[in-house]
Each structure stands twice: as structure tokens, then as C-alpha cells.
Design a protein around this motif. Structure first.
Motif, PDB file in Angstrom:
ATOM      1  N   GLY A 272      31.365  24.007  51.538  1.00 29.84           N
ATOM      2  CA  GLY A 272      31.683  23.793  49.889  1.00 29.84           C
ATOM      3  C   GLY A 272      30.029  24.599  49.259  1.00 29.84           C
ATOM      4  N   ARG A 273      30.547  24.639  47.907  1.00 30.65           N
ATOM      5  CA  ARG A 273      30.018  25.617  46.632  1.00 30.65           C
ATOM      6  C   ARG A 273      28.272  24.985  47.037  1.00 30.65           C
ATOM      7  N   GLU A 274      28.084  23.910  46.953  1.00 29.36           N
ATOM      8  CA  GLU A 274      26.397  23.609  46.955  1.00 29.36           C
ATOM      9  C   GLU A 274      25.499  23.225  48.276  1.00 29.36           C
ATOM     10  N   ALA A 275      26.676  22.710  49.504  1.00 32.29           N
ATOM     11  CA  ALA A 275      25.976  22.620  50.599  1.00 32.29           C
ATOM     12  C   ALA A 275      26.267  24.018  51.194  1.00 32.29           C
ATOM     13  N   PHE A 276      26.794  24.698  50.754  1.00 41.70           N
ATOM     14  CA  PHE A 276      26.702  26.593  51.378  1.00 41.70           C
ATOM     15  C   PHE A 276      25.094  26.849  50.974  1.00 41.70           C
ATOM     16  N   ARG A 277      24.943  27.060  49.547  1.00 43.89           N
ATOM     17  CA  ARG A 277      23.651  27.540  48.621  1.00 43.89           C
ATOM     18  C   ARG A 277      22.272  27.185  50.162  1.00 43.89           C
ATOM     19  N   ALA A 278      22.401  25.396  50.254  1.00 38.10           N
ATOM     20  CA  ALA A 278      21.044  24.612  51.454  1.00 38.10           C
ATOM     21  C   ALA A 278      21.137  25.820  52.959  1.00 38.10           C
ATOM     22  N   GLU A 279      22.700  26.340  53.146  1.00 38.41           N
ATOM     23  CA  GLU A 279      23.247  26.283  54.358  1.00 38.41           C
ATOM     24  C   GLU A 279      22.219  28.037  54.207  1.00 38.41           C
ATOM     25  N   THR A 280      22.274  28.763  53.497  1.00 40.43           N
ATOM     26  CA  THR A 280      22.107  30.247  53.040  1.00 40.43           C
ATOM     27  C   THR A 280      20.056  30.286  53.140  1.00 40.43           C
ATOM     28  N   LEU A 281      20.094  29.086  52.068  1.00 37.50           N
ATOM     29  CA  LEU A 281      18.344  28.737  52.754  1.00 37.50           C
ATOM     30  C   LEU A 281      18.039  28.416  53.446  1.00 37.50           C
ATOM     31  N   VAL A 283      18.419  29.235  56.380  1.00 35.40           N
ATOM     32  CA  VAL A 283      18.227  31.412  57.059  1.00 35.40           C
ATOM     33  C   VAL A 283      17.778  31.341  56.754  1.00 35.40           C
ATOM     34  N   THR A 284      17.102  31.700  55.292  1.00 36.69           N
ATOM     35  CA  THR A 284      15.862  32.557  54.696  1.00 36.69           C
ATOM     36  C   THR A 284      14.765  31.477  54.456  1.00 36.69           C
ATOM     37  N   TYR A 285      14.556  30.279  55.425  1.00 37.39           N
ATOM     38  CA  TYR A 285      13.944  29.893  55.245  1.00 37.39           C
ATOM     39  C   TYR A 285      12.213  30.147  55.446  1.00 37.39           C
ATOM     40  N   GLY A 286      11.728  29.147  54.184  1.00 32.27           N
ATOM     41  CA  GLY A 286       9.848  30.272  54.189  1.00 32.27           C
ATOM     42  C   GLY A 286      10.136  31.774  53.922  1.00 32.27           C
ATOM     43  N   SER A 287      11.289  32.597  53.682  1.00 35.41           N
ATOM     44  CA  SER A 287      11.022  33.591  52.534  1.00 35.41           C
ATOM     45  C   SER A 287      11.999  33.571  51.597  1.00 35.41           C
ATOM     46  N   ALA A 288      11.804  35.465  50.617  1.00 36.27           N
ATOM     47  CA  ALA A 288      13.037  35.632  49.916  1.00 36.27           C
ATOM     48  C   ALA A 288      14.115  34.574  49.917  1.00 36.27           C
ATOM     49  N   ASN A 289      14.559  35.073  49.772  1.00 30.53           N
ATOM     50  CA  ASN A 289      16.161  35.174  49.449  1.00 30.53           C
ATOM     51  C   ASN A 289      17.204  35.921  48.424  1.00 30.53           C
ATOM     52  N   PRO A 290      17.729  37.189  49.154  1.00 29.94           N
ATOM     53  CA  PRO A 290      18.203  38.473  48.031  1.00 29.94           C
ATOM     54  C   PRO A 290      19.621  37.735  47.171  1.00 29.94           C
ATOM     55  N   GLY A 298      11.994  28.264  42.112  1.00 33.45           N
ATOM     56  CA  GLY A 298      12.009  26.550  42.068  1.00 33.45           C
ATOM     57  C   GLY A 298      12.360  26.302  43.455  1.00 33.45           C
ATOM     58  N   THR A 299      12.976  24.856  43.206  1.00 30.08           N
ATOM     59  CA  THR A 299      13.127  24.139  44.218  1.00 30.08           C
ATOM     60  C   THR A 299      15.219  23.996  44.670  1.00 30.08           C
ATOM     61  N   TYR A 300      15.594  24.280  45.714  1.00 29.34           N
ATOM     62  CA  TYR A 300      16.956  23.634  45.691  1.00 29.34           C
ATOM     63  C   TYR A 300      17.266  22.143  46.302  1.00 29.34           C
ATOM     64  N   THR A 301      17.059  21.282  46.320  1.00 25.63           N
ATOM     65  CA  THR A 301      17.729  19.521  47.014  1.00 25.63           C
ATOM     66  C   THR A 301      19.347  19.588  46.995  1.00 25.63           C
ATOM     67  N   TYR A 302      19.407  19.499  48.384  1.00 22.19           N
ATOM     68  CA  TYR A 302      20.566  19.203  48.901  1.00 22.19           C
ATOM     69  C   TYR A 302      20.794  18.503  50.520  1.00 22.19           C
ATOM     70  N   SER A 303      21.242  16.757  50.023  1.00 21.56           N
ATOM     71  CA  SER A 303      21.611  16.354  51.035  1.00 21.56           C
ATOM     72  C   SER A 303      20.210  15.999  51.510  1.00 21.56           C
ATOM     73  N   GLY A 304      19.358  15.340  50.138  1.00 17.57           N
ATOM     74  CA  GLY A 304      17.811  14.946  50.973  1.00 17.57           C
ATOM     75  C   GLY A 304      16.954  15.484  51.342  1.00 17.57           C
ATOM     76  N   ALA A 305      17.333  17.072  51.291  1.00 17.95           N
ATOM     77  CA  ALA A 305      16.668  18.277  51.908  1.00 17.95           C
ATOM     78  C   ALA A 305      16.046  18.778  50.545  1.00 17.95           C
ATOM     79  N   GLU A 306      15.231  19.246  50.454  1.00 13.90           N
ATOM     80  CA  GLU A 306      14.643  20.476  49.618  1.00 13.90           C
ATOM     81  C   GLU A 306      14.264  21.730  50.288  1.00 13.90           C
ATOM     82  N   TYR A 307      14.669  22.949  49.025  1.00 12.71           N
ATOM     83  CA  TYR A 307      14.086  24.307  49.812  1.00 12.71           C
ATOM     84  C   TYR A 307      13.689  24.806  48.654  1.00 12.71           C
ATOM     85  N   GLU A 308      12.565  26.009  48.660  1.00 12.49           N
ATOM     86  CA  GLU A 308      12.166  26.808  47.871  1.00 12.49           C
ATOM     87  C   GLU A 308      13.045  28.215  47.812  1.00 12.49           C
TER      88      GLU A 308
END
Ligand SMILES: *[C@@H]1O[C@H](CO)[C@@H](O)[C@H](O)[C@H]1NC(C)=O
Ligand SMILES: *[C@@H]1O[C@H](CO)[C@@H](O)[C@H](O)[C@H]1NC(C)=O
Ligand SMILES: *[C@@H]1O[C@H](CO)[C@@H](O)[C@H](O)[C@H]1NC(C)=O
Length: 479
Positions: A272-281, A283-290, A298-308
Motif C-alpha cells: 500500500g502507499r504508506e506501507a511501501f514508504r516504510a519498505e523503501t526506508l 532498504v535505505t536504513y541508516g542512510s539517505a533516501n533518494p 524528519g521521521t516516518y512512523t509506520y506500524s509501530g516502527a520509526e524511520y529517519e
């Protein structure tokens, strides 16, 4: 001979028209022979006798309109909405007042009463009362009442969701005079949502009851998952690959408007749209997302997990974003079927039931928000390539500039506009194999007669519930 006696008929709703036209064309005496022909076929003469003795009402046949109601409650995460639909005997929607449906909403959603199931059930009482007021009392026992719970309840822990649903079923049974079956309150999963939505859309565009090859396919992009649903040939259905135990099969059978359909339906969890954002984040965990707009950190929170969330110092780019999206989409996953969409999932054979595509939910909202068509239009013809050009444009904007460029897009969504649009293009073209220049319809509502009706699952659920009702209706003749 038959003067002053009653004849009670228990016949299929459709046959009445036949009887009626015989009656009109050939006159009274042939009606009697038609009745005599029909009588032996009647299954329950006992019942016939009871009605004959007890029922005092006499209806001239032309005025006995056999109509059906259905009451569907959509229990979403932010609130519960009731829909009352009214159909004639050919399953065409009838008006309720000035509208094609009656609807009402209560907030908050059932999931906010996680620890108090009885309170959750009670929160629906105003909706139930309102719906019961709309349906004529004598039709209550024949009017299906159904509640479908979506995202909110799916996310509750342990037994909480089941306890709430059981309390709702109990409340329905205790209070309602409508037709309440054992499965009156359930969680609707992705494949059910997909097939009901397919029913809704095909109904609204006038394709339900037609050959499978004339129907349209529906792709629904939600927050957590994306569903693809379309009708396939009997042969394709028979040869559909088996799925591992516990997974939904690829083919769902549907019987509506006198027609049997084999629906290919698949729900892709985490796409889904929101879930897929988390999936790409991830993949790029700990680094910049192109894919993230320049100037955002900022941060993105989805399904209890937080991503930079931040873009590379050099800024995002459409090309790098698209590469990341294709990698996350798993378009190159091994395929053990003749052909796959992505992630090793069978594509359903891509037959004629998928030639015309309606794309709903986020496909509609985002293309509306970025101005791909007149913001007031309830649906629009677009091409996957339009998502690509919108993506290229948005990836070049800074976070601040995007606020001005997309006044309809909420601030929380702006950092992800390049990612979301690139995803939608890639999903349609590389995932589902659409041609970039093929026209599709993004839709939120569809004009039916002269009213706009929402492209959502409740209408399809109503259509299925009505189609499943016993086919015999009562008619009385007075001669
Ligand atoms: C339904 O009725 C039963 C028996 O009368 C009662 O125990 C139960 O609490 C009722 N449930 C609801 C949800 O009203
Ligand atoms: C993002 O902001 C945090 C704190 O606000 C800071 O520590 C971090 O260095 C910033 N990251 C980038 C890439 O600007
Ligand atoms: C698989 O896809 C290819 C290319 O789109 C197509 O030519 C072929 O007919 C498909 N095969 C099946 C069994 O669907």
C-alpha cells in the motif's frame, strides 16, 4: 369456477413477469392454465396452504414491487459508517429519499474501544436504529445486516478484535429485527475487499451480468496493501496455480445477476502507499533516501516502527528513486508461474477482463492532489505515463516549493510525493505490466443514473448479500 377463491403463488421473482405477460396477452383463461402448469412445481404446498389461510392482504400483481434492502456497516479505523441500499428485482438501485443510498456515521471507530467490547457494540446502536427506520418493517426479516471491519480492527492485538466482533454480533441478535446471519460481523481481508470493490465498480459502469471479457479490472491502492482484481476465463481459473496452505487462493468464485464469475484477486500486503514508504526506508536504513524531497529531515512512523527520513546532500533524483522503487518492488523475483507481476506472484494471465482498468483509493487521491486533472472531478482518464511525468517534476522540487506547488497535498504527505508518484508509475507499469500510454480511469465516485456513487466495497457487499437471498418471493392473486 375460480371466482372468489384465492390463489397463492410462490414463484421465482423473474417468473412473475412471464406470468404477467401471459396474462396480459392471452387473457384470463390462459392465466389459469399457466397457474396449473406452475403449481406442481411449487416446492412447499404446506407453506402455500398456511399463507392461503392466514394472509389477509391481497395485492394486485402490478403493485407488488419486489424490492430488497441491504444494510452494510463499514467499520473503519476512524469511525463506523452505515449504508442502506435499496434494489429492485433486476438489482437496479432505487432511491431512498433523494439519494441512491442512505448513510450515516459515528466516531470514533470500533478499535478505540479495544478493552470494552460491549461499549464498541453499543456505539453502533444509533446507526442500527437509523437504518431500521429507513427499511419498511415488513421487509426487515429479508434485509441482510452486515458489518465489515477493515484496517483499525486488523491491527488490534490478541483477542481484542474477535471480542469486539462477538459483542457486535450479540448486539445485532439482541436488538435487530433485520436478517442477521452467524457471519454478520467479520474482518474484511484484502482479497474480500478487492472482490467486493470489483462488484461495485462493474455494477456502476453497467458491466455486471455481462460476459467476463466485457468486465473491467480494478486496482485499489490502500495504505497497507494493493489489490488487483479482474475476471478470468473458466479455463484460466481451472489452471490457476495452487497457493501454499493458509494463503488465499488466486481465484474467487462469484455468482451475481445470474452470472458466474471467476475472479482473479490478489492482495499484496506491505505494498500500500504508506506501507511501501516504510519498505523503501528499510532498504535505505541508516542512510539517505533518494526519493525524499530536498530540505526535509524528519521521521516516518509506520506500524509501530520509526524511520529517519532525509535526502542525499546532492538532493533526490527521479532516476535514483526509480531504481530504489524497482528494487523494493521485487520485479525480478524468481517466478514459478507462466508469468508474474512482482514478488513471485502469478499475474492471472492478463486476459480481456483486465483490458480496461479502474484505479481507486490512493491512485485517485494523489493524482487529484498533484493536479493531474480537475480537482472537482469524481474520476478521470489518465495514463501511467502521467504519473511518471508528475513524479519527475516533483522529485525536482524542494520541500518548501512543493507546499506551494501542491496546495491540496497535506504537509505530512509532501516529503513523500516524489516517492509515492514514482511508486505508482512503477507499480502500474513494471508491477502490473500496463502500457505507459494506456488509458486508465482513476476513480473515487462513478455516475450511476444521475447520482455519484462511491467506488468502495460496501455496495458490492450489498449486491452479493442480495444475490444470495432465497430466490422465492411471495405473490398473491385475487380473482
Ligand atoms: C444480549 O442479550 C443477552 C441475554 O439477554 C445478554 O446477556 C447480553 O449482555 C446482551 N448483549 C448485548 C451486547 O446487548
Ligand atoms: C537531521 O536532523 C537531526 C536533528 O534534528 C540531525 O541530528 C541530523 O544531522 C539531520 N540530518 C541531516 C541529514 O541533515
Ligand atoms: C507471458 O508474458 C508474455 C509477455 O508479455 C506473453 O507473450 C505470454 O503470452 C505470457 N504467457 C502466459 C502464459 O500468460
Amino acid at each position: 369456477m375460480l371466482t372468489k377463491s384465492y390463489i397463492v403463488l410462490y414463484i421465482h421473482a423473474d417468473s412473475v413477469l412471464v406470468v404477467q405477460s401471459y396474462f396480459l396477452r392471452m387473457g384470463f383463461s390462459s392465466l389459469i392454465s399457466v397457474l396449473l402448469l406452475l403449481l406442481p412445481a411449487l416446492s412447499s404446498s404446506q407453506y402455500l396452504g398456511n399463507i392461503l389461510l392466514t394472509n389477509r392482504k391481497i395485492f394486485p400483481i402490478q403493485e407488488e414491487a419486489v424490492t430488497s434492502y441491504a444494510v452494510i456497516i463499514d467499520a473503519g479505523s476512524t469511525g463506523s459508517r452505515v449504508h442502506v441500499f435499496h434494489f429492485d428485482q433486476s438489482l437496479d438501485l432505487l432511491r431512498i429519499g433523494n439519494d441512491l443510498e442512505f448513510s450515516g456515521k459515528v466516531t470514533p471507530g470500533l478499535s478505540s474501544y479495544a478493552d470494552v467490547p460491549k461499549k464498541a457494540a453499543e456505539s453502533l446502536i444509533p446507526l442500527l436504529d437509523a437504518a431500521e427506520n429507513v427499511v419498511p418493517e415488513d421487509l426487515h426479516p429479508k434485509t441482510p445486516l452486515k458489518l465489515g471491519a477493515t484496517a483499525g480492527l486488523r491491527l488490534l492485538e490478541g483477542d481484542a478484535a474477535e471480542n469486539i466482533l462477538q459483542a457486535v454480533r450479540d448486539m445485532f441478535k439482541n436488538r435487530s429485527t433485520l436478517n442477521v446471519q452467524a457471519d454478520a460481523a467479520t474482518i474484511i481481508d484484502g482479497t474480500q475487499e478487492g472482490s467486493y470493490l470489483w462488484l461495485t465498480v462493474n455494477y456502476l459502469v453497467g458491466k455486471l451480468g455481462k460476459k467476463f471479457s466485457k468486465t473491467v479490472g480494478v486496482v485499489d491502492l490502500g495504505g497497507g496493501s494493493v489489490q488487483m482484481t479482474y475476471a478470468v476465463s473458466r479455463n484460466t481459473a481451472k489452471n490457476a496455480p495452487k497457493v501454499p496452505d493458509g494463503e488465499d487462493p488466486y481465484i474467487k468464485k462469484m455468482s451475481v445477476k445470474g452470472k458466474k464469475y471467476d475472479l482473479y484477486v490478489h492482495s499484496y500486503l506491505r505494498f500500500g502507499r504508506e506501507a511501501f514508504r516504510a519498505e523503501t526506508l528499510k532498504v535505505t536504513y541508516g542512510s539517505a533516501n533518494p526519493c525524499i524531497l530536498a530540505g526535509f529531515n524528519g521521521t516516518y512512523t509506520y506500524s509501530g516502527a520509526e524511520y529517519e527520513v532525509y535526502p542525499p546532500i546532492s538532493g533526490p533524483s527521479y532516476e535514483a528513486c526509480r531504481e530504489l522503487v524497482l528494487e523494493t518492488l521485487k520485479v525480478n523475483e524468481p517466478c514459478s508461474h507462466p508469468n508474474c507481476t512482482f514478488g513471485g506472484i502469478w499475474d492471472g494471465g492478463r486476459g480481456s477482463g483486465q483490458k480496461t482498468i479502474y484505479a481507486t483509493s490512493s491512485f485517485f487521491y494523489l493524482s487529484q492532489d498533484v493536479g493531474m486533472f480537475d480537482a472537482k472531478a469524481p474520476n478521470a482518464r489518465v495514463r501511467p505515463a502521467d504519473f511518471e511525468s508528475a513524479a519527475k517534476k516533483s522529485c525536482g522540487l524542494t520541500f518548501e516549493d512543493a507546499k506551494t506547488a501542491y496546495p491540496l497535498l497535506s504537509n505530512a504527505r509532501i516529503p513523500y510525493v516524489c516517492l509515492d508518484l514514482t511508486y505508482m508509475y512503477s507499480l502500474l507499469v513494471n508491477g502490473f505490466g500496463l502500457e505507459p500510454l494506456q488509458e486508465i480511469t482513476v476513480a473515487n465516485k462513478i455516475l450511476y443514473e444521475d447520482a455519484l456513487v462511491e467506488t468502495a466495497w460496501p455496495l458490492g457487499t450489498a449486491i452479493e448479500a442480495i444475490s444470495a437471498l432465497p430466490k422465492f418471493e411471495r405473490f398473491m392473486y385475487f380473482m
